[in-house]
Design a protein around this motif. Structure first.
Motif, mmCIF file in Angstrom:
data_model
loop_
_atom_site.group_PDB
_atom_site.id
_atom_site.type_symbol
_atom_site.label_atom_id
_atom_site.label_comp_id
_atom_site.label_asym_id
_atom_site.label_seq_id
_atom_site.Cartn_x
_atom_site.Cartn_y
_atom_site.Cartn_z
ATOM 1 N N VAL A 1 28.944 -21.483 6.664
ATOM 2 C CA VAL A 1 27.489 -21.517 6.476
ATOM 3 C C VAL A 1 26.907 -20.101 6.565
ATOM 4 C CG1 VAL A 1 25.333 -22.316 7.523
ATOM 5 C CG2 VAL A 1 27.238 -23.894 7.258
ATOM 6 N N SER A 2 27.408 -19.307 7.495
ATOM 7 C CA SER A 2 26.946 -17.934 7.640
ATOM 8 C C SER A 2 27.255 -17.127 6.388
ATOM 9 C CB SER A 2 27.603 -17.295 8.863
ATOM 10 O OG SER A 2 27.286 -15.943 8.944
ATOM 11 N N TRP A 3 28.458 -17.264 5.871
ATOM 12 C CA TRP A 3 28.866 -16.531 4.687
ATOM 13 C C TRP A 3 28.043 -16.960 3.474
ATOM 14 C CZ3 TRP A 3 31.373 -17.432 -0.039
ATOM 15 C CH2 TRP A 3 31.838 -16.289 -0.673
ATOM 16 N N MET A 4 27.823 -18.258 3.325
ATOM 17 C CA MET A 4 27.036 -18.759 2.191
ATOM 18 C C MET A 4 25.592 -18.299 2.281
ATOM 19 S SD MET A 4 29.146 -20.225 0.256
ATOM 20 C CE MET A 4 28.227 -21.249 -0.876
ATOM 21 N N SER A 5 25.054 -18.213 3.479
ATOM 22 C CA SER A 5 23.691 -17.713 3.658
ATOM 23 C C SER A 5 23.600 -16.243 3.278
ATOM 24 C CB SER A 5 23.267 -17.910 5.117
ATOM 25 O OG SER A 5 22.001 -17.365 5.337
ATOM 26 N N TYR A 6 24.632 -15.479 3.612
ATOM 27 C CA TYR A 6 24.665 -14.050 3.290
ATOM 28 C C TYR A 6 24.772 -13.837 1.775
ATOM 29 C CZ TYR A 6 26.325 -9.262 2.985
ATOM 30 O OH TYR A 6 26.478 -7.957 2.649
#
Length: 53
Positions: free
Chosen positions: A46-51
């Motif tokens: 989720v963090s990577w996709m948000s970035y």
């Protein structure tokens, strides 16, 4: 999912927060290593996709 409201002391967070910001949180327990691993992987994804977005 469990919605939670968090309030911050405004003197410590000036310029660091945006109105309507959201966060994903995982609570790790020592009881189940498999669920802890899945939770860690989910938060990273989720963090990577948000970035990337």
């Amino acid at each position: 999912m469990l919605p939670v409201s968090i309030e911050f002391d405004t003197t410590d967070t000036t310029g660091l927060l945006r109105i309507g910001g959201q966060a994903d949180v995982v609570v790790y327990t020592s009881d189940n290593a498999i669920f802890n691993l899945l939770g860690k992987a989910w938060i990273r994804l989720v963090s990577w996709m948000s970035y990337v977005r």
